[in-house]
Design an enzyme around this catalytic site. Structure first.
Site, short mmCIF file in Angstrom:
data_model
loop_
_atom_site.label_atom_id
_atom_site.label_comp_id
_atom_site.label_asym_id
_atom_site.label_seq_id
_atom_site.Cartn_x
_atom_site.Cartn_y
_atom_site.Cartn_z
N SER A 1 27.38 -24.71 14.49
CA SER A 1 27.13 -25.96 15.22
C SER A 1 25.73 -26.49 14.94
CB SER A 1 27.32 -25.75 16.73
OG SER A 1 26.60 -24.62 17.18
N GLU B 1 38.78 -22.08 21.94
CA GLU B 1 38.17 -23.40 22.16
C GLU B 1 39.25 -24.45 22.36
OE1 GLU B 1 35.05 -26.65 20.25
OE2 GLU B 1 35.25 -24.69 19.31
N LYS C 1 31.44 -14.11 13.51
CA LYS C 1 32.57 -14.90 13.98
C LYS C 1 33.18 -15.68 12.83
CE LYS C 1 31.96 -18.40 16.98
NZ LYS C 1 32.45 -19.62 16.27
N GLU D 1 36.74 -18.29 11.82
CA GLU D 1 37.66 -19.21 12.47
C GLU D 1 39.05 -19.15 11.85
OE1 GLU D 1 34.27 -22.62 13.44
OE2 GLU D 1 36.18 -23.21 12.52
#
Length: 266
Positions: free
Chosen positions: A46, A181, A112, A114
Site C-alpha cells: 500500500s 479484505e 504476505k 495475495e
C-alpha cells in the site's frame, strides 16, 4: 512490550483476544505504534499508493519493500513485522525464493502474498524454507484489474463456498495466518471459525481474530479526500497521533471497532 511472535498470535486467537495490526512504513511510526501496543506492523505494498502516489500497488518493487522493512525494523520494539511480497515477485519458484530472502533479511518475520488456493504450493515452498506466510484473500489489490475494481468479494454463495474451501486448503498447505479484505461479515466469521490459524480482517466485520487498517486512512489522511467504508478516523477529537493509535488498539481489543457500519453484508 514483549516480543510478539507467531506463537503469541496463535495464543491470542485461542484466548479470544483480538489482534491489532496497522500498516507501517518507517522507523518513527514503528516506534510510535509499538508504544501504543500495536502487535503486528504490516509493511504493506500500500506504500505505493500512500507514500509514492501511484493509483495502485502494482508499481511497487521488492527493493522498495526491502527499504521500508529495514526502516521499520530499526524503529520496532517488539511487534511482529509482516511484509508484502509485491506484484509478480513470487510468480516463479526462483522469484519467490529471491524476493522472500530479501525481505526476511531486511527484517520481516512473516510475508504476505495475495490470492487463493492456487497459492498452496508457494506457501508450502516458503514454509519448508523457514518463511511463515500470511495469505491475503477476498479483495486482493494486486489483482484489481482482474476483479474489475475494488469490490466486495464472496457475496454470492458459490464465491463464499469457494473462499471457505480455499481458506481450509491454505491452512493445510501451511499458511500461518489469513487476511480477509472486503468480505461479508458473516462469511468472514465462518472462515475464522473454520480454521485454527489467526484470521485478520479489514472490511470483514468484527468476528475475525484481529483487525488491520492502513495507517494513513485511520489518521484521516487521504490523497483523494475519500475513505473506504471500513475506515474510522481515529484522529478525530484526539490531540496527538499517539492518542489516535492507542484508541485504535483499545477499540479493537474491546470489539467496539469495527462497528456494523464498517462492514458488508452478503
Amino acid at each position: 512490550m514483549p516480543d510478539i511472535t507467531l506463537t503469541t498470535l496463535q495464543s491470542l486467537k485461542q484466548k479470544g483476544e483480538k489482534i491489532t495490526m496497522l500498516t507501517c512504513y518507517d522507523a518513527t511510526f514503528a516506534h510510535t505504534c509499538c508504544e501504543a501496543g500495536v502487535e503486528v506492523l504490516l509493511v504493506g505494498d500500500s506504500l505505493g499508493m500512500v507514500l509514492q502516489g501511484h493509483d495502485s500497488t502494482l508499481p511497487v518493487s521488492t527493493a522498495d519493500m526491502a527499504y521500508h522493512v529495514a526502516a521499520v525494523k530499526r524503529g520496532n520494539n517488539g511487534a511482529l513485522i509482516l511484509a508484502d511480497l509485491p506484484f509478480m515477485s513470487y510468480a516463479t519458484t526462483e522469484q519467490a525464493l529471491s524476493s522472500s530472502a530479501q525481505l526476511m533479511q531486511a527484517g520481516a518475520h512473516m510475508l504476505k502474498i495475495e490470492g487463493a488456493a492456487w497459492l498452496a504450493e508457494p506457501v508450502r515452498l516458503l514454509n519448508e524454507r523457514g518463511v511463515p506466510v500470511c495469505v491475503h484473500m477476498g479483495l486482493t489489490p494486486q489483482t484489481v484489474n482482474v476483479l474489475g475494481g475494488y469490490k466486495v468479494q464472496g457475496r454470492n454463495e458459490s464465491q463464499a463456498r469457494q473462499m471457505r474451501a480455499d481458506a481450509i486448503a491454505l491452512e493445510q498447505a501451511g499458511a500461518a495466518m489469513l487476511l480477509l479484505e472486503c468480505v461479508p461479515s458473516e462469511l468472514a466469521a465462518e472462515i475464522t471459525q473454520a480454521v485454527k490459524i489467526p484470521v485478520i480482517g479489514i472490511g470483514a466485520g468484527n468476528a475475525t481474530d484481529g483487525q488491520v487498517l492502513v495507517l494513513h486512512d485511520m489518521l484521516g489522511l487521504s490523497l483523494s479526500g475519500r475513505s473506504p467504508k471500513f475506515v474510522k478516523n481515529f484522529m478525530a477529537g484526539k490531540d496527538s497521533i499517539q492518542a489516535a493509535l492507542s484508541a485504535y488498539v483499545e477499540e479493537v481489543k474491546a470489539v467496539t471497532f469495527p462497528g456494523a457500519e464498517h462492514g458488508f453484508s452478503a
